[in-house]
Design an enzyme around this catalytic site. Structure first.
Site, mmCIF file in Angstrom:
data_model
loop_
_atom_site.group_PDB
_atom_site.id
_atom_site.type_symbol
_atom_site.label_atom_id
_atom_site.label_comp_id
_atom_site.label_asym_id
_atom_site.label_seq_id
_atom_site.Cartn_x
_atom_site.Cartn_y
_atom_site.Cartn_z
ATOM 1 N N HIS A 1 0.906 -1.324 -0.049
ATOM 2 C CA HIS A 1 -0.023 -0.058 0.005
ATOM 3 C C HIS A 1 1.014 1.187 0.197
ATOM 4 C CE1 HIS A 1 0.371 0.181 4.421
ATOM 5 N NE2 HIS A 1 -0.608 -0.534 4.678
ATOM 6 N N HIS B 1 -4.581 -8.434 15.232
ATOM 7 C CA HIS B 1 -4.682 -7.517 14.491
ATOM 8 C C HIS B 1 -5.692 -7.800 13.121
ATOM 9 C CE1 HIS B 1 -3.710 -3.660 12.478
ATOM 10 N NE2 HIS B 1 -2.746 -3.990 11.880
ATOM 11 N N ASP C 1 -3.269 -7.867 5.919
ATOM 12 C CA ASP C 1 -1.811 -8.540 5.529
ATOM 13 C C ASP C 1 -1.890 -9.789 6.443
ATOM 14 O OD1 ASP C 1 -1.878 -6.306 7.335
ATOM 15 O OD2 ASP C 1 0.347 -6.301 7.264
ATOM 16 N N HIS D 1 -0.858 -0.259 15.323
ATOM 17 C CA HIS D 1 -1.205 1.175 14.974
ATOM 18 C C HIS D 1 -2.571 1.108 14.580
ATOM 19 C CE1 HIS D 1 -1.119 -0.290 10.440
ATOM 20 N NE2 HIS D 1 -0.875 -1.220 10.990
ATOM 21 N N ASP E 1 2.528 -5.920 14.457
ATOM 22 C CA ASP E 1 3.353 -5.145 13.774
ATOM 23 C C ASP E 1 4.583 -4.497 14.437
ATOM 24 O OD1 ASP E 1 1.716 -5.534 11.341
ATOM 25 O OD2 ASP E 1 0.376 -3.775 11.825
ATOM 26 N N TYR F 1 10.370 0.993 8.669
ATOM 27 C CA TYR F 1 8.968 0.327 8.924
ATOM 28 C C TYR F 1 8.429 1.424 10.046
ATOM 29 C CZ TYR F 1 5.276 -2.646 10.211
ATOM 30 O OH TYR F 1 3.831 -3.345 10.256
ATOM 31 N N HIS G 1 6.117 -9.292 11.082
ATOM 32 C CA HIS G 1 6.643 -9.160 9.862
ATOM 33 C C HIS G 1 8.088 -9.327 10.076
ATOM 34 C CE1 HIS G 1 3.172 -7.599 7.756
ATOM 35 N NE2 HIS G 1 3.050 -6.631 8.566
#
Ligand code: FEO
Length: 394
Positions: free
Chosen positions: A23, A77, A81, A144, A163, A191, A222
């Site tokens: 994105h 979350h 993704d 986030h 994240d 990131y 990630h």
């Protein structure tokens, strides 16, 4: 494919080698979506992957257990993704309850038809015994997204951090001590700048909560899993979340026929005439938004220049300004500059943007019609010097 973190706890995620646009985030090193499987008296899947990777996740889990044996799917979350594959995963794990925050349930249900799903909504600090291990759910709203939470396994001193502490790196390695630390920290900073930065206050609160936990391993959703360099990444998050700027000037510009570029170089000369200041200069069409934002994250001053195109800044300059507006970096001083032909506009628009950002312009915008002459270039040097002096003010 799976990798063991502890006996009975494995990584079962997906390595996205070829993704380069997440994105608008340029993932030059690819990405991973980390899922984990805990096999205790109860079997628990921690997070899913994006929709297109559902089959890989399910195959990885099947290597270790029957899908029917999964008792819980923890969804830390709901961003797609990690939760895009939830529809397929829940369908293939018919005995599993989906464990998440109330807000996560709401968002999951906004993306996917969750009719018939068994939800277990957990409160902040709630625990779930799964045998030898106990899961503790730590709500981390706005780190986030509003739904976010971490899951902590006290018996292993293991934090599934979603994240948080993540990096976009596709690799065959799974642990931080298997990759050069400078690469990992560079990616962790990119990131943070592009995903987490606006939520510094919330990150600081999470770090306070984490300070009370014994942590031997941080398993984000990630990138690489932290087991050796935990103090390094925690210290970096503490520093970044404080939103403190440094003695740094960034010069961003777009140019059509080099006039604005010539001005940018004169500003750079002015900045560099002041010892102790770091300066990074970018032609915005030769860098990505991801690189530009990472460069600006710890700057105290920003010179933004553009040629005038149809009475406005160029489209790429406008994109940079829009992106930076959302990330809310702690820049305090600005300098607008640029060129025009028969119709002014770009510099005025940039100055208006500075006002919106609440950055103080060190001088009124510096403009030139067609090519900058010696006077204009002298003004650029002087303005650059002023900007650099402001960068030294803590
Ligand atoms: Fe990696 Fe906010 O999703």
């Amino acid at each position: 494919m799976h990798t063991q973190l502890f006996p009975g706890i494995d990584w079962v995620g997906f390595v996205d080698w070829n993704i380069r646009d997440f994105h608008s985030y340029n993932t030059e090193r690819g990405a991973t979506y980390n899922s984990y499987l805990i096999r205790d008296e109860k079997t628990v899947l921690i997070d899913a992957v994006k929709k297109a990777a559902a089959d890989t996740l399910l195959a990885n889990v099947r290597e270790l257990t029957d899908l029917e044996k999964v008792d819980y799917i923890v969804c830390n979350h709901a961003e797609q993704d990690h939760a895009g594959a939830m529809g397929q995963v829940v369908a293939m794990m018919p005995n599993a309850e989906v464990v998440c925050t109330a807000k996560c349930k709401e968002i999951l249900s906004g993306y996917t038809d969750t009719t018939g799903w068994k939800f277990k909504i957990v409160a902040n600090g709630e625990t779930l015994s799964i045998g030898e291990n106990t899961l503790t759910f730590i709500h981390t709203p706005m780190v986030h997204w509003p739904d976010s939470m971490f899951t902590y396994v006290a018996e292993k001193k293991l934090l599934f951090s979603m994240d948080g502490f993540g990096q976009h790196v596709a690799s065959s390695q799974r642990f931080d001590d298997e990759m050069p630390l400078d690469v990992l920290m560079e990616e962790a900073k990119i990131y943070y700048a592009n995903i987490v930065y606006p939520y510094g206050a919330q990150v600081a609160r999470v770090l306070e909560a984490a300070a009370g936990l014994e942590i031997a391993m941080i398993a984000p959703s990630h990138g690489l899993i932290w087991r050796k360099n935990i103090p390094t990444i925690l210290e970096a998050y503490k520093r970044w979340s404080a939103k403190k700027s440094e003695n740094k000037v960034v010069i961003f510009y777009d140019t059509m026929w080099e006039s604005t570029e010539i001005m940018a170089k004169a500003i750079y000369e002015g900045v560099m005439s002041v010892p102790g200041v770091v300066c990074e200069m970018h032609h915005v069409r030769k860098s990505t938004l991801t690189e530009l934002s990472t460069s600006a994250m710890d700057a105290r001053c920003c010179a933004m220049g553009s040629a005038t195109l149809n009475t406005l800044p160029t489209p790429t300059s406008a994109a940079v300004m829009t992106y930076m507006q959302g990330l809310r970096f702690p820049i305090r001083y600005g300098l607008s500059f640029g060129s025009f032909g028969w119709g002014k506009g770009a510099v005025e628009e940039i100055s208006a943007w500075f006002e919106k950002m609440q950055w103080t312009e060190v001088v009124p915008g510096v403009k030139t019609k067609w090519r900058p002459d010696a006077d204009v270039l002298q003004k650029c040097r002087e303005a650059g010097k002023l900007l650099a002096e402001k960068a030294l003010e803590d």
